[in-house]
Design a protein around this motif. Structure first.
Motif, PDB file in Angstrom:
ATOM      1  N   PRO A   1       0.815  -1.223   0.000  1.00 53.50           N
ATOM      2  CA  PRO A   1       0.000   0.000   0.000  1.00 53.50           C
ATOM      3  C   PRO A   1       0.844   1.267   0.000  1.00 53.50           C
ATOM      4  CG  PRO A   1      -0.007  -1.016   2.177  1.00 53.50           C
ATOM      5  CD  PRO A   1       0.665  -1.987   1.250  1.00 53.50           C
ATOM      6  N   ILE A   2       0.286   2.324  -0.577  1.00 50.62           N
ATOM      7  CA  ILE A   2       0.914   3.636  -0.488  1.00 50.62           C
ATOM      8  C   ILE A   2       0.885   4.080   0.974  1.00 50.62           C
ATOM      9  CG2 ILE A   2       0.762   6.055  -1.223  1.00 50.62           C
ATOM     10  CD1 ILE A   2      -0.676   5.081  -3.741  1.00 50.62           C
ATOM     11  N   SER A   3       1.909   4.749   1.417  1.00 47.72           N
ATOM     12  CA  SER A   3       1.995   5.218   2.798  1.00 47.72           C
ATOM     13  C   SER A   3       0.739   5.972   3.210  1.00 47.72           C
ATOM     14  CB  SER A   3       3.217   6.135   2.959  1.00 47.72           C
ATOM     15  OG  SER A   3       3.137   6.892   4.142  1.00 47.72           O
ATOM     16  N   ASP A   4       0.173   5.610   4.376  1.00 50.56           N
ATOM     17  CA  ASP A   4      -1.024   6.311   4.844  1.00 50.56           C
ATOM     18  C   ASP A   4      -0.726   7.774   5.140  1.00 50.56           C
ATOM     19  OD1 ASP A   4       0.522   5.875   7.089  1.00 50.56           O
ATOM     20  OD2 ASP A   4      -1.056   4.887   8.253  1.00 50.56           O
ATOM     21  N   TYR A   5       0.518   8.084   5.476  1.00 55.20           N
ATOM     22  CA  TYR A   5       0.891   9.481   5.700  1.00 55.20           C
ATOM     23  C   TYR A   5       0.803  10.266   4.389  1.00 55.20           C
ATOM     24  CZ  TYR A   5       3.631  13.640   6.718  1.00 55.20           C
ATOM     25  OH  TYR A   5       4.037  14.943   6.852  1.00 55.20           O
ATOM     26  N   VAL A   6       1.301   9.654   3.313  1.00 57.72           N
ATOM     27  CA  VAL A   6       1.253  10.311   1.999  1.00 57.72           C
ATOM     28  C   VAL A   6      -0.190  10.561   1.579  1.00 57.72           C
ATOM     29  CG1 VAL A   6       1.734   9.992  -0.466  1.00 57.72           C
ATOM     30  CG2 VAL A   6       3.485   9.412   1.229  1.00 57.72           C
ATOM     31  N   LEU A   7      -1.041   9.546   1.709  1.00 58.20           N
ATOM     32  CA  LEU A   7      -2.430   9.690   1.280  1.00 58.20           C
ATOM     33  C   LEU A   7      -3.204  10.632   2.191  1.00 58.20           C
ATOM     34  CD1 LEU A   7      -3.311   6.033   0.210  1.00 58.20           C
ATOM     35  CD2 LEU A   7      -2.645   7.968  -1.223  1.00 58.20           C
ATOM     36  N   ALA A   8      -2.931  10.586   3.504  1.00 58.51           N
ATOM     37  CA  ALA A   8      -3.618  11.498   4.422  1.00 58.51           C
ATOM     38  C   ALA A   8      -3.300  12.944   4.081  1.00 58.51           C
ATOM     39  CB  ALA A   8      -3.221  11.187   5.865  1.00 58.51           C
ATOM     40  N   LYS A   9      -2.052  13.204   3.731  1.00 63.60           N
ATOM     41  CA  LYS A   9      -1.651  14.559   3.364  1.00 63.60           C
ATOM     42  C   LYS A   9      -2.253  14.958   2.013  1.00 63.60           C
ATOM     43  CE  LYS A   9       2.433  17.554   3.458  1.00 63.60           C
ATOM     44  NZ  LYS A   9       1.971  18.318   4.648  1.00 63.60           N
ATOM     45  N   ALA A  10      -2.285  13.991   1.085  1.00 60.05           N
ATOM     46  CA  ALA A  10      -2.815  14.278  -0.253  1.00 60.05           C
ATOM     47  C   ALA A  10      -4.304  14.596  -0.205  1.00 60.05           C
ATOM     48  CB  ALA A  10      -2.558  13.104  -1.181  1.00 60.05           C
ATOM     49  N   PHE A  11      -5.061  13.825   0.593  1.00 57.42           N
ATOM     50  CA  PHE A  11      -6.514  14.007   0.652  1.00 57.42           C
ATOM     51  C   PHE A  11      -6.951  14.917   1.796  1.00 57.42           C
ATOM     52  CE2 PHE A  11      -6.144  10.124  -1.843  1.00 57.42           C
ATOM     53  CZ  PHE A  11      -7.086  10.345  -2.843  1.00 57.42           C
ATOM     54  N   GLN A  12      -5.980  15.355   2.611  1.00 56.82           N
ATOM     55  CA  GLN A  12      -6.272  16.257   3.732  1.00 56.82           C
ATOM     56  C   GLN A  12      -7.315  15.653   4.683  1.00 56.82           C
ATOM     57  OE1 GLN A  12      -4.607  19.694   4.154  1.00 56.82           O
ATOM     58  NE2 GLN A  12      -3.331  18.167   3.112  1.00 56.82           N
ATOM     59  N   VAL A  13      -7.089  14.391   5.052  1.00 54.84           N
ATOM     60  CA  VAL A  13      -7.949  13.713   6.020  1.00 54.84           C
ATOM     61  C   VAL A  13      -7.071  13.029   7.053  1.00 54.84           C
ATOM     62  CG1 VAL A  13      -9.814  13.332   4.362  1.00 54.84           C
ATOM     63  CG2 VAL A  13      -8.037  11.594   4.637  1.00 54.84           C
ATOM     64  N   ASP A  14      -7.701  12.536   8.126  1.00 48.88           N
ATOM     65  CA  ASP A  14      -6.972  11.821   9.166  1.00 48.88           C
ATOM     66  C   ASP A  14      -6.495  10.473   8.644  1.00 48.88           C
ATOM     67  OD1 ASP A  14      -6.980   9.857  11.684  1.00 48.88           O
ATOM     68  OD2 ASP A  14      -6.705  11.914  12.418  1.00 48.88           O
ATOM     69  N   LYS A  15      -5.371   9.989   9.166  1.00 48.56           N
ATOM     70  CA  LYS A  15      -4.827   8.711   8.722  1.00 48.56           C
ATOM     71  C   LYS A  15      -5.788   7.552   9.006  1.00 48.56           C
ATOM     72  CE  LYS A  15      -0.669   8.711  10.584  1.00 48.56           C
ATOM     73  NZ  LYS A  15       0.693   8.183  10.857  1.00 48.56           N
TER      74      LYS A  15
END
Length: 224
Positions: free
Chosen positions: A194-208
């Protein structure tokens, strides 16, 4: 001077046509794919012309409805170079798409092909989104009925949704022997690893935690 400008324009036009072209043009009458070849090339190795037969250019099956008993309620039956070897180097393929009521062919892209869709039965809500620009990402949508045609430009995110009360069927023609498909949700939340949850949380501006929930879901495609 006029001749020089004309020559420059012709060169630029040729360069542009190459830059935006799809699959390369064939250099021979036929190049039937040898799917058993052990050689890796950008495409498929040609079968020995002496072994080519009519069956290499034939596929039977698009008259059969696809199984839409899945969470998406849709099924894509592609006819590309993998199942029809005679398509090799010809720069075209086709697919049948079946939809149950409320069935969705989810947002996806074809990285190597423009798609032109013809509705055979039913009513579809379709659309595509333009790439990033100063005006943002513009959505183009249309409701299609039997006999209607819609085109999705190469590489752009697009979808089809059955808004009717009965099954729907469409045929898609694509400008590549192997157009590829990237289903957006699957690629973003279902990649392995999986893509890093930190990367996706920052990209979508939501909580991890939201990302972790999405990554824990079953992400399927409707091609298999």
């Amino acid at each position: 001077m006029a001749y020089s400008y004309a020559l420059l324009f012709a060169i630029l036009a040729l360069a542009s046509s190459q830059a935006f072209a799809g699959d390369p043009s064939p250099l021979q009458d036929l190049c039937v794919a040898d799917n058993k070849a052990k050689v890796f090339v950008n495409g498929v190795v040609c079968k020995d012309p002496k072994k080519v037969k009519a069956e290499d250019f034939f596929f039977s099956g698009l008259h059969k409805p696809g199984n839409t008993a899945n969470p998406l309620g849709s099924k894509v039956t592609p006819v590309n170079v993998t199942v029809l070897p005679g398509l090799n180097t010809l720069g075209i393929s086709v697919a049948r798409i079946d939809f149950a009521p409320n069935g969705l062919n989810p947002p996806h892209t074809h990285p190597r092909a423009t798609e032109i869709l013809t509705v055979l039965e039913g009513t579809l809500y379709v659309g595509f989104v333009t790439s990033n620009s100063n005006d943002g990402n513009k959505l183009f949508t249309k409701v299609l009925n039997k006999g209607d045609v819609f085109v999705f430009p190469v590489g752009l995110v697009h979808f089809q949704f059955n808004i009717g009360h009965s099954n729907a069927v469409a045929i898609a023609a694509l400008s590549s022997q192997n157009p590829g498909v990237v289903t957006i949700a699957n690629a973003v939340f279902g990649s392995k690893p999986p893509i890093s949850d930190y990367v996706l949380a920052k990209a979508f501006q939501v909580d991890k935690k939201v990302i972790n929930y999405l990554q824990s879901q079953f992400w399927m495609d409707n091609y298999n």
